[in-house]
Scaffold this motif. Structure first.
Motif, PDB file in Angstrom:
ATOM      1  N   PRO A 385       0.832  -1.202   0.000  1.00 10.37           N
ATOM      2  CA  PRO A 385       0.000   0.000   0.000  1.00 10.37           C
ATOM      3  C   PRO A 385       0.870   1.257   0.000  1.00 10.37           C
ATOM      4  O   PRO A 385       1.855   1.323   0.737  1.00 10.37           O
ATOM      5  CB  PRO A 385      -0.784  -0.107   1.306  1.00 10.37           C
ATOM      6  N   GLY A 386       0.522   2.207  -0.842  1.00 10.49           N
ATOM      7  CA  GLY A 386       1.223   3.479  -0.870  1.00 10.49           C
ATOM      8  C   GLY A 386       2.489   3.500  -1.695  1.00 10.49           C
ATOM      9  O   GLY A 386       3.100   4.556  -1.873  1.00 10.49           O
ATOM     10  N   GLN A 387       2.882   2.354  -2.228  1.00  6.38           N
ATOM     11  CA  GLN A 387       4.101   2.327  -3.028  1.00  6.38           C
ATOM     12  C   GLN A 387       3.881   2.954  -4.409  1.00  6.38           C
ATOM     13  O   GLN A 387       2.766   2.978  -4.924  1.00  6.38           O
ATOM     14  CB  GLN A 387       4.574   0.879  -3.224  1.00  6.38           C
ATOM     15  N   THR A 388       4.974   3.432  -4.994  1.00  4.16           N
ATOM     16  CA  THR A 388       4.931   3.906  -6.366  1.00  4.16           C
ATOM     17  C   THR A 388       5.699   2.926  -7.230  1.00  4.16           C
ATOM     18  O   THR A 388       6.834   2.585  -6.918  1.00  4.16           O
ATOM     19  CB  THR A 388       5.565   5.299  -6.486  1.00  4.16           C
ATOM     20  N   VAL A 389       5.037   2.455  -8.286  1.00  2.00           N
ATOM     21  CA  VAL A 389       5.638   1.434  -9.135  1.00  2.00           C
ATOM     22  C   VAL A 389       5.779   1.970 -10.547  1.00  2.00           C
ATOM     23  O   VAL A 389       4.831   2.528 -11.094  1.00  2.00           O
ATOM     24  CB  VAL A 389       4.746   0.179  -9.159  1.00  2.00           C
ATOM     25  N   ALA A 390       6.960   1.845 -11.119  1.00  2.00           N
ATOM     26  CA  ALA A 390       7.147   2.241 -12.513  1.00  2.00           C
ATOM     27  C   ALA A 390       7.146   0.991 -13.380  1.00  2.00           C
ATOM     28  O   ALA A 390       7.860   0.030 -13.080  1.00  2.00           O
ATOM     29  CB  ALA A 390       8.459   2.994 -12.671  1.00  2.00           C
ATOM     30  N   VAL A 391       6.313   0.989 -14.415  1.00  2.25           N
ATOM     31  CA  VAL A 391       6.274  -0.136 -15.334  1.00  2.25           C
ATOM     32  C   VAL A 391       7.000   0.291 -16.605  1.00  2.25           C
ATOM     33  O   VAL A 391       6.628   1.272 -17.247  1.00  2.25           O
ATOM     34  CB  VAL A 391       4.828  -0.539 -15.675  1.00  2.25           C
TER      35      VAL A 391
END
Lengths: 615, 613
Positions: A385-391
């Motif tokens: 929760p709350g993480q930022t993920v770059a794809v």
């Protein structure tokens, strides 16, 4: 088409319905059209009645002219001739008004059909799921809502009208000929039979040529368009001669089809048949006259009645193709109307506020079941929760699809996706989607004011809240540069916003709706650094307090993501933080190699599945 | 059937050729078809005679039968009627056949000429006219133009028919002919008035159709947004309004169109009744035979049909002429790039010299002024500057896509105007900003500029761009279909194909306009690596949008308003703190490693101010 497969079940699952909707028969294109027309059955009956009156009156005129001829040859004196002439005028006036009445009635049906069909299509479009719309090209739907419904209109008027006028227009004069002398029907019957055969042969030969010609015109146009659009390359590569040969070949082929069409049309046999029939019935009448069984006035009447046949027989070819086109159009419209929404709403499913924990567990996705087109294969990872993920990945590597599986735009083929530990398929779809916001690469704005666009969905949001959201999205400043500020209209009759500006309007929208999971397709480019600064700030702000997935080309976003997912042809080839990937992913190192980064020594990549469990 | 409605929905155009000139020009195209056209004219004449003959034969038969109904007479008249019918059909068939060949050939010739003219134009032409308009001039306008002739032929046959008929009728009975003729003005006026009304309603219908389309387009495109925010009802209510309005307007148009034939029939009804009566009286007086009386009644029907088509002829003819004008304007335009010689260069070293060049697209907007620059053979030159500073123009002048007004451009010391253009361009390789690919495979596209290259050569070249890693991402490798305009590939992939295409050409001079579109970092890296391969060992002029490009260039030329204001390498220019430094801060700063490393702080500071983080 697959319309037949679900008998009598109008689009079962719909997200939008209208209370007093008229129920049409959607079991097939023909039934559907009939049910539309029968909605106005009195207009149809009226039109038919008018048409019969029209032709009966009109056919009276040669009969009356025959009577006049009798009066001329053997005058009875008095005002007989005047009375006959006035009768001729009377029947022709009656015929004209009946003609007008019938035309207007059928025209009304045709226009209503267009209106109703478009409305039915539109309601069904509103009722379709987002999945459906994602797969449908807007251009296709436009074509159905405009061209195809027009075609339905043309199919009724003049299409269907010509058909029943043909029938009436042949039957009525023949009836009058029969009244004069039954055996005179011989020639018209033979003529009509041979006519039908000849027309069928004619259309069978003409249709393929017409189709080839149309297609060749398209090919020629497309080729030319391509040459012109690529002219810089044509000239730079010195390929003018090649392009010229190509165009000439296309233009010549078109000319050949054109000439072919002309030659087939030149040999339009029904015209010849009509000429012969006219001669034959004339012969027949004269023979009967010679035998004293027919008078001269009768011959005049018969020839006049034969003249009436000319028009109906020749319009019929035209009308059959109109009706065929109409049925094809109906089929295309129905295809959309009856298309099923694949995902079920799962109303009453799992429902609570999302924390933002996302798990992909051996997810595989392909578009069809035949094993082809694998978009994602065996992908596993976990987002806290709350993480930022770059794809990250090349076009076609499956980035967008990966995010579309989260809000159930599509469902996984194998494996599962958990949000807060619950399979997305067990969530109530509405609850799930309302907490996941997705900002597309190509942000869509309505032709309304900027304020209305930001507050779309919550029309009564106070101005302060709108402005607050706009500030957070770094949109406030550029909005104020427009003369009318928040009241500036967007779109065709308003201002055009750049990609970066649209993106920030969409972010402002998201700030207002405050989703728990934000998916941002950030593949647009900012060519100047100032805009880049603004977007950086806005996205940074948006990440705060929610799980964020970024499909991005921005190294600055990737660099600082909590988790970077590197996709390659549907497979997760690397996952981890910037520092970890610099150590373990050769591809990732290659990107930064151009930036004079001091690269750490390459380490073997960890087992990604194991990593998914651990993180 | 549709004749009276033809051409109603067409736009009207301004023209500058005069009609006589235009007609002459059109006739010149028909000269090779003279034989066929004469045949067509003869057939028209004969068909008209036959068509007039039919009612005359029937009416005379009616008269003859009253005295003589012998088998011979009966068979004679039957034979005449059938013969006339067959003859009319046959003559018409010959005519249609000949005219379709003539028209087909003329259209073909017009299209070929128009296409050749288009190809001969320089790029200023393509800048000024959108491609869709050029296409429609070459394909649709040529067709419309040729229809003028068909149209005129039809008109001639109609008028001929009317004159023959009237002439004959006059010889039978002048007074009754005048009654018939009295109807003509009413028919023509009605037809013209109808066209005027119809044109208005059609325009309205077209507008409302555009409104309906726009509404559906917008709501369907934005349906995701409407759904997320549960606004379906608002959207639906708007649709209902638009749809109702469209229904009302289309209904009116439909009514107008449906009224015309009943009205014309009504007019004909008055005429018929008048002829029955007045003709009947004359026949009873013995001034007219019953057969002739019947001829007048039949004649009326033959007569009013062509009249309505004459009413619509003129506007149709005008539309055809307007189309002709557009076609001829295309064919007649003078190319601006004119070569003075055709020197061929076998080997180009790649030295490019601009000497006091002046260049503009429009006279009041100079692009390059007194511009001088020497690009050395083998040098990699980066051009930077704001939009409109003249970067692209510079690159396009080297390709000789435009004509410049003053000064000289020299290639290895040869005046660019003295060169054989095709030969010169073979030494050039160009990659445009959004690379254009032709529908076909990746292989076809790489081979486009070098049609004789073998498959092995294509493969070798593809593998030398970005070490060939991009090929794996293509579903069928080199055999992948790129789709229309390369739409099946990503922008980055299109760039890679374009680089491979140029590499296969192996030019001495390489010109590239870097993409501004964003490309994923992996592909971007491959492109940069491909660019390294290409710029090595050849003169390269790159309009730079990438920081890594300017950093690796041998020399950077900084342009402002068509002048060189700074030049040097990246580090020295940045130190100067001049225009380049400003450009760097505007376009390149966010691509630097420093920015990437610090971007996180940018947002964080803001958040701190807001008291959140």
């Amino acid at each position: 088409m697959n319309d037949q497969r679900h008998p009598s079940s109008p689009a079962a699952k719909s997200e939008f319905t209208v209370q007093d909707a008229y129920a049409y028969d959607q079991r097939g294109p023909r039934r559907w059209i009939v049910s539309h027309v029968l909605r106005y059955k009195w207009l149809l009956i009226g039109s038919l009645v008018f048409s019969i009156i029209d032709f009966m009156a009109y056919s009276q005129s040669p009969v009356l002219i025959g009577r006049a001829a009798e009066e001329i040859m053997t005058p009875t004196g008095g005002d007989m001739l005047l009375r006959i002439s006035l009768s001729v005028l009377g029947v022709l006036i009656l015929s004209s008004f009946a003609f007008l009445g019938g035309s207007l009635l059928i025209e009304t049906i045709a226009q209503r059909l267009e209106r109703d069909a478009r409305q039915e299509l539109y309601v069904s479009l509103l009722g379709k799921s987002q999945t459906f719309h994602d797969r449908q090209r807007v251009g296709d739907i436009m074509a159905r809502a405009t061209d195809d419904v027009r075609q339905l209109n043309g199919m009724i008027s003049p299409g269907a009208r010509f058909i029943y006028e043909t029938v009436i227009g042949i039957m009525v004069p023949l009836f009058y000929i029969a009244l004069i002398k039954l055996e005179l029907l011989l020639v018209p019957t033979v003529f009509l039979t041979s006519y039908v055969i000849a027309v069928r042969r004619y259309t069978r030969r003409l249709n393929p040529v017409m189709r080839n010609q149309r297609e060749q015109f398209g090919t020629m146009n497309a080729g030319l368009e391509e040459t012109i659009s690529g002219i810089e390359i044509v000239k730079a590569s010195v390929q003018e001669a090649f392009e010229q040969t190509r165009f000439r070949r296309n233009a010549r082929l078109f000319r050949d089809y054109f000439v072919q069409q002309g030659q087939i049309e030149a040999r339009y046999l029904p015209l010849l048949l009509y000429g012969i029939a006219l001669g034959m019935i004339f012969l027949h009448s004269m023979v009967l006259y010679d035998a004293g069984r027919l008078s001269i006035p009768d011959i005049i009447a018969v020839m006049g009645l034969m003249g009436i046949l000319r028009f109906p027989t020749f319009i019929s070819i035209f009308s059959f193709s109109l009706v065929q086109l109409g049925i094809a159009s109906a089929e295309r419209i129905l295809h959309i109307v009856t298309a099923q929404t694949e995902l079920d709403e799962n109303a009453g499913g799992y429902s609570r506020q999302i924390e933002g924990d996302i798990v992909f567990d051996n997810v595989t996705f392909r578009y069809d079941d035949d094993g082809q087109n694998i978009v994602l294969q065996d992908v596993s990872f976990r987002i806290r929760p709350g993480q930022t993920v770059a794809v990250v990945g090349q076009t076609g590597s499956g980035k967008s699809t990966l995010t579309q599986l989260i809000n159930r735009t599509y469902d996984v083929t194998e494996g599962r996706i958990l949000i807060d530990g619950v399979d997305v398929r067990e969530w109530d779809l509405d609850v799930l989607r309302s907490q996941i916001s997705k900002i597309e690469q190509d942000v869509f704005l309505f032709s309304r004011t900027l304020a209305e666009n930001i507050a779309f969905g919550a029309p009564h949001t106070p101005q302060e809240q709108i402005e607050h959201a706009a500030r957070e999205a770094q949109a406030h400043d550029f909005i104020l540069t427009f003369n009318e500020g928040y009241q500036t209209k967007v779109g065709e009759r308003g201002v055009t916003l750049s990609g970066g500006q649209r993106q920030r309007i969409a972010l402002a929208r998201a700030f207002l709706s405050d989703p728990r999971i934000l998916i941002l397709d950030d593949s647009t480019s900012a060519i100047d650094s100032a805009t880049e600064d603004q977007i950086q700030k806005a996205i940074r702000r948006a990440q705060e307090g929610r799980t964020t997935l970024l499909i991005t080309h921005r190294l600055s976003q990737i660099r600082w993501a909590d988790l970077i997912l590197v996709l390659d042809q549907g497979q997760l080839v690397a996952a981890g933080t910037h520092d970890a990937l610099l150590r373990t992913s050769p591809n990732y190192r290659r990107i930064f190699a151009r930036y004079d980064v001091d690269l750490p020594p390459l380490e073997p990549a960890p087992d990604l599945k194991l990593a998914a469990q651990l993180t | 059937m549709g004749f009276i409605m033809d051409g109603l929905d067409a736009e009207e155009y301004d023209r500058s050729y005069n009609d006589r000139e235009l007609v002459k020009r059109i006739l010149r195209y028909f000269r090779p078809q003279l034989g066929r056209m004469l045949l067509v004219a003869a057939m028209i004449l004969l068909t008209s005679l036959v068509n007039t003959g039919l009612p005359i034969a029937i009416s005379s038969a009616v008269d003859r039968l009253q005295e003589d109904s012998s088998t011979e007479t009966v068979l004679l008249y039957t034979a005449i009627v059938i013969a006339l019918g067959c003859l009319g059909w046959g003559l018409n068939a010959i005519r249609q056949r000949a005219s379709s060949i003539a028209v087909g050939n003329v259209v073909l010739k017009l299209r070929e000429d128009a296409f050749d003219a288009v190809l001969a134009r320089d790029l200023s032409f393509y800048d000024s006219i959108p491609s869709g308009k050029i296409v429609s001039r070459v394909t649709s306008d040529t067709q419309a133009l040729s229809q003028i002739v068909t149209l005129t032929m039809d008109l001639m046959s109609q008028i001929l028919l009317i004159f023959l008929l009237i002439g004959y009728l006059f010889s039978v009975d002048a007074q009754l002919t005048l009654i018939t003729l009295a109807l003509a003005p009413f028919i023509v006026i009605t037809a013209l008035a109808f066209r005027k009304i119809a044109r208005e309603t059609v325009t309205q219908s077209r507008r409302i159709l555009a409104v309906v389309s726009a509404h559906i387009q917008e709501t369907v495109s934005g349906i995701g947004v409407a759904k997320t925010f549960r606004q379906e009802h608002t959207v639906y209510d708007e649709f209902l309004d638009v749809n109702k309005q469209s229904y009302r307007i289309n209904l009116r148009t439909g009514y107008v169109f449906n009224a015309i034939f009943p009205i014309l029939n009504l007019l004909a009804g008055f005429g018929t009744a008048a002829l029955v009566y007045f003709g009947g009286i004359r026949a009873q007086d013995g001034g007219l035979s019953a057969g002739d009386w019947f001829l007048f009644i039949q004649g009326l029907n033959l007569f009013w049909f062509p009249l309505t088509s004459i009413a619509s002829f003129w506007s149709q003819f005008q539309l055809g002429l307007a189309a002709g004008e557009r076609v001829f304007a295309l064919i007649d335009a003078e190319p601006r790039v004119v070569q003075t010689g055709n020197d061929r260069l076998d080997l180009v070293m790649g030295e490019i010299t601009f000497e006091n060049v002046n260049f503009h697209y429009n006279e009041d907007e100079p692009v390059l002024q007194d511009f001088s620059l020497t690009i050395h053979a083998g040098e990699t030159l980066a051009l930077v500057g704001h939009t409109g500073s003249g970067k692209s123009s510079l690159a396009r002048l080297i390709a000789r896509f435009y004509e410049f007004q003053d000064g000289h451009i020299l290639i290895d010391g040869h005046d660019i105007r003295s060169l054989d253009l095709a030969n010169y361009r073979e030494h050039l390789g160009i990659v445009t900003q959004s690379p254009f690919l032709f529908d076909g495979t990746v292989r076809d596209n790489i081979r486009y500029g070098s049609p004789n290259a073998t498959d092995d050569e294509v493969l070798a070249v593809a593998q030398s761009v970005g070490s060939g890693d991009w090929l794996q991402a293509l579903p069928n490798g080199l055999d992948t279909q790129v789709g229309e305009r390369g739409g099946g590939l990503s922008m980055g992939q299109r760039q890679l194909v374009a680089l491979a295409r140029v590499l296969l050409q192996n030019p001495s001079i390489f010109i590239m306009d870097e993409a501004t579109a964003s490309i994923d970092p992996l592909t971007e890296t491959l492109i940069q690596e491909g660019l390294d391969t290409l710029t090595a060992r050849r003169t390269s002029v790159v309009i730079a949008h990438r920081l890594s490009t300017v950093r690796e260039a041998d020399r950077i030329i900084v342009l402002r308003e068509g002048r060189i204001i700074e030049e040097g390498d990246h580090d020295s220019l940045l130190r100067q703190g001049g225009h380049y430094a400003e450009l760097y801060n505007t376009y390149f700063r966010h691509q630097s490693l420093e920015y990437i490393e610090n971007a996180h702080k940018l947002g964080t500071q803001e958040l701190r101010q807001l008291g959140i983080a």
